[in-house]
Scaffold this active site. Structure first.
Site, PDB file in Angstrom:
ATOM      1  N   GLN A 262     -94.666   5.382  -3.861  1.00 47.74           N
ATOM      2  CA  GLN A 262     -94.878   6.246  -5.018  1.00 47.74           C
ATOM      3  C   GLN A 262     -93.865   5.962  -6.109  1.00 47.74           C
ATOM      4  OE1 GLN A 262     -97.622   7.757  -4.516  1.00 47.74           O
ATOM      5  NE2 GLN A 262     -97.751   8.548  -6.582  1.00 47.74           N
ATOM      6  N   HIS A 265     -94.611   3.385  -9.023  1.00 47.33           N
ATOM      7  CA  HIS A 265     -95.404   3.672 -10.218  1.00 47.33           C
ATOM      8  C   HIS A 265     -94.577   3.655 -11.493  1.00 47.33           C
ATOM      9  CE1 HIS A 265     -99.512   4.665  -9.069  1.00 47.33           C
ATOM     10  NE2 HIS A 265     -99.051   5.241  -7.974  1.00 47.33           N
ATOM     11  N   GLU A 331     -97.862  16.854  -6.452  1.00 50.17           N
ATOM     12  CA  GLU A 331     -99.102  16.149  -6.762  1.00 50.17           C
ATOM     13  C   GLU A 331     -99.707  15.582  -5.472  1.00 50.17           C
ATOM     14  OE1 GLU A 331    -100.518  12.331  -9.509  1.00 50.17           O
ATOM     15  OE2 GLU A 331     -98.425  12.541  -8.899  1.00 50.17           O
ATOM     16  N   HIS A 332     -98.895  14.857  -4.713  1.00 47.25           N
ATOM     17  CA  HIS A 332     -99.293  14.327  -3.411  1.00 47.25           C
ATOM     18  C   HIS A 332     -98.356  14.904  -2.359  1.00 47.25           C
ATOM     19  CE1 HIS A 332     -99.944  11.071  -6.442  1.00 47.25           C
ATOM     20  NE2 HIS A 332    -101.127  10.990  -5.863  1.00 47.25           N
ATOM     21  N   ASP A 365    -104.956   6.851  -3.213  1.00 47.99           N
ATOM     22  CA  ASP A 365    -104.906   6.216  -4.529  1.00 47.99           C
ATOM     23  C   ASP A 365    -106.112   5.326  -4.759  1.00 47.99           C
ATOM     24  OD1 ASP A 365    -102.579   7.361  -5.399  1.00 47.99           O
ATOM     25  OD2 ASP A 365    -101.282   5.687  -4.846  1.00 47.99           O
ATOM     26  N   HIS A 424    -121.758  48.874 -30.810  1.00 52.54           N
ATOM     27  CA  HIS A 424    -122.197  48.326 -29.522  1.00 52.54           C
ATOM     28  C   HIS A 424    -123.232  49.262 -28.890  1.00 52.54           C
ATOM     29  CE1 HIS A 424    -118.833  45.635 -29.975  1.00 52.54           C
ATOM     30  NE2 HIS A 424    -119.021  45.078 -28.772  1.00 52.54           N
TER      31      HIS A 424
END
Length: 434
Positions: A262, A265, A331-332, A365, A424
């Site tokens: 990871q 990235h 996220e993961h 992924d 109304h």
């Protein structure tokens, strides 16, 4: 590398305080808005000419027309490595299989005899899908963005990805090949904030879209924030992150490799290990340097693992670890513990959960069938990853007959009076007198 945070031996603080103690990448979107705003405004006012000038200045590519010709898309598919094509085809099949089950159906509820509410699910008409191409050309993101939009029934799909000087100003060939396999023919060689502006305002042959999805750098995210409202967006994605909840049963070789994968990235990527096993933590720390040295992007990975967004959090037990990862809302999230599925089912906050030793984030992924466009920065506390539902809008159809309206008119009158909105009530009463 991978600094330790020791939370053992005392009661854990509350969720908000705990989240503040954990490693997290800092991204200041507001700090780049002053750069992004005039750029987007230039595209709005001058259109394709502004795009050409911005692309030449920022990407070093002078494109008279940033629309990618069909023959270039076809050529990319013809020239793709057969192994990559086979992998893309398998990924497409698996992602389609998972996302096909997400398509919602219309539901009609009879509230009372003669009175119904139908919830219809209608797709966004036109979407722009952004595919990054900076540190890595994410051809897998084409699959993850296009397929849920197609299954939702979106009728018009455009893809934008940065031009590459090494490829004659076209996007990465793998990105173009993925578009070809998915039947997407509207592709633009434009990146960064200017790509979001093209989608939002329209420029050249690109008509404005209703929604933009896809990850990107801080400039892309700032442009999405700036244009939100004019267009819908999926999220304001920050740097990618992984958290791993592990106990003494985890293989430290696996854990180290997953943290490193990871971190590959982005220098701002977050990699966090939460464990009740000091022996595992020590083993991972021993293994990481050699694994990092053996991989291609060692400088980028080292920066990420050395950063304040990465670290090892020591806890008393797995229950405490669950509290930590829920506060982090990764996220993961990988669960590498004894009875991993049982532990995973207790997780409340995560973009996606990867269960057991044989379900690494790398699988998700690319080819697990799940979607890899996921909430970052703790947003998994309130947001979901990209799905078919992201491209659908729920619309209620309200159908009451005369008697059903008459039966409820008194309640409308009472509530309209309580809100001091007499017109109304009058809109119902006038129907009773006609």
């Amino acid at each position: 590398m991978l600094a330790r945070i020791d939370l053992r031996g005392s009661a854990l603080p509350g969720v908000r305080e705990l989240a503040g103690l954990l490693p997290r990448a800092a991204t200041d979107i507001d700090s780049v808005l002053a750069t992004v705003r005039p750029l987007c405004e230039d595209v709005r006012v001058r259109g394709a000419q502004a795009v050409r000038e911005i692309t030449a200045r920022l990407d070093g590519v002078d494109l008279e027309d940033f629309a990618v010709p069909q023959e270039a898309i076809d050529a990319a598919l013809a020239g793709i490595d057969p192994a990559v094509r086979a992998a893309l085809e398998e990924a497409i099949a698996r992602v389609r299989r998972v996302h096909a089950d997400q398509r919602r159906t219309d539901v009609t509820t009879e509230v009372v005899p003669g009175g119904t509410v139908t919830e219809r699910w209608l797709p966004v008409r036109r979407v722009g899908l952004y595919v990054p191409g900076g540190l890595a050309p994410l051809l897998s993101s084409v699959v993850m963005n296009v397929i849920p939009a197609q299954i939702a029934g979106v009728e018009s799909i455009a893809v934008a990805s940065p031009p590459q000087r090494d490829h004659g100003g076209l996007p990465d060939p793998g990105v173009l090949a993925a578009c070809a396999l998915l039947g997407v023919s509207e592709v633009y060689a434009v990146g960064g904030a200017q790509a979001i502006a093209v989608f939002g305002y329209g420029a050249g042959s690109c008509e404005p879209v209703d929604m933009v999805t896809g990850p990107g750098n801080v400039y892309v995210t700032a442009a999405k924030r700036l244009l939100r409202g004019l267009i819908g967006i999926d999220s304001e994605a920050g740097p990618t992150e992984v958290a791993i909840l592990a106990d003494e049963t985890a293989d430290p070789v696996h854990v180290a490799a997953d943290l490193i994968s990871q971190a590959e990235h982005d220098p701002l990527a977050g990699a966090v290990l939460v464990t009740d096993s000091e022996a595992l933590a020590d083993a991972v720390l021993d293994l990481v340097p050699a694994q990092v040295a053996a991989t291609k992007h060692s400088d980028r990975i080292t920066t990420a693992l050395d950063g304040s967004q990465s670290g090892i959090v020591l806890v008393d037990d797995v229950d405490a670890g669950l509290r930590v990862v829920d506060a982090y809302a990764a996220e993961h999230l990988e669960i590498q513990t004894r009875d991993a599925r049982e532990v995973a089912m207790r997780v409340r906050n995560a973009g996606a959960v990867f269960v057991g030793a044989w379900s690494p984030v790398s699988l998700g992924d690319y080819i697990a069938g799940s979607n890899h466009v996921l909430p970052t920065g703790g947003c998994a506390r309130h947001s979901s990853g990209l799905s078919v539902q992201s491209f659908l809008r729920g619309i209620h159809l309200v159908e009451y007959d005369e008697q059903a309206l008459a039966d409820v008119a008194g309640h409308v009158d009472a509530l309209a009076g309580a809100e001091d909105l007499p017109a109304h009530a009058a809109a119902v009463r006038v129907r009773q007198r006609s």
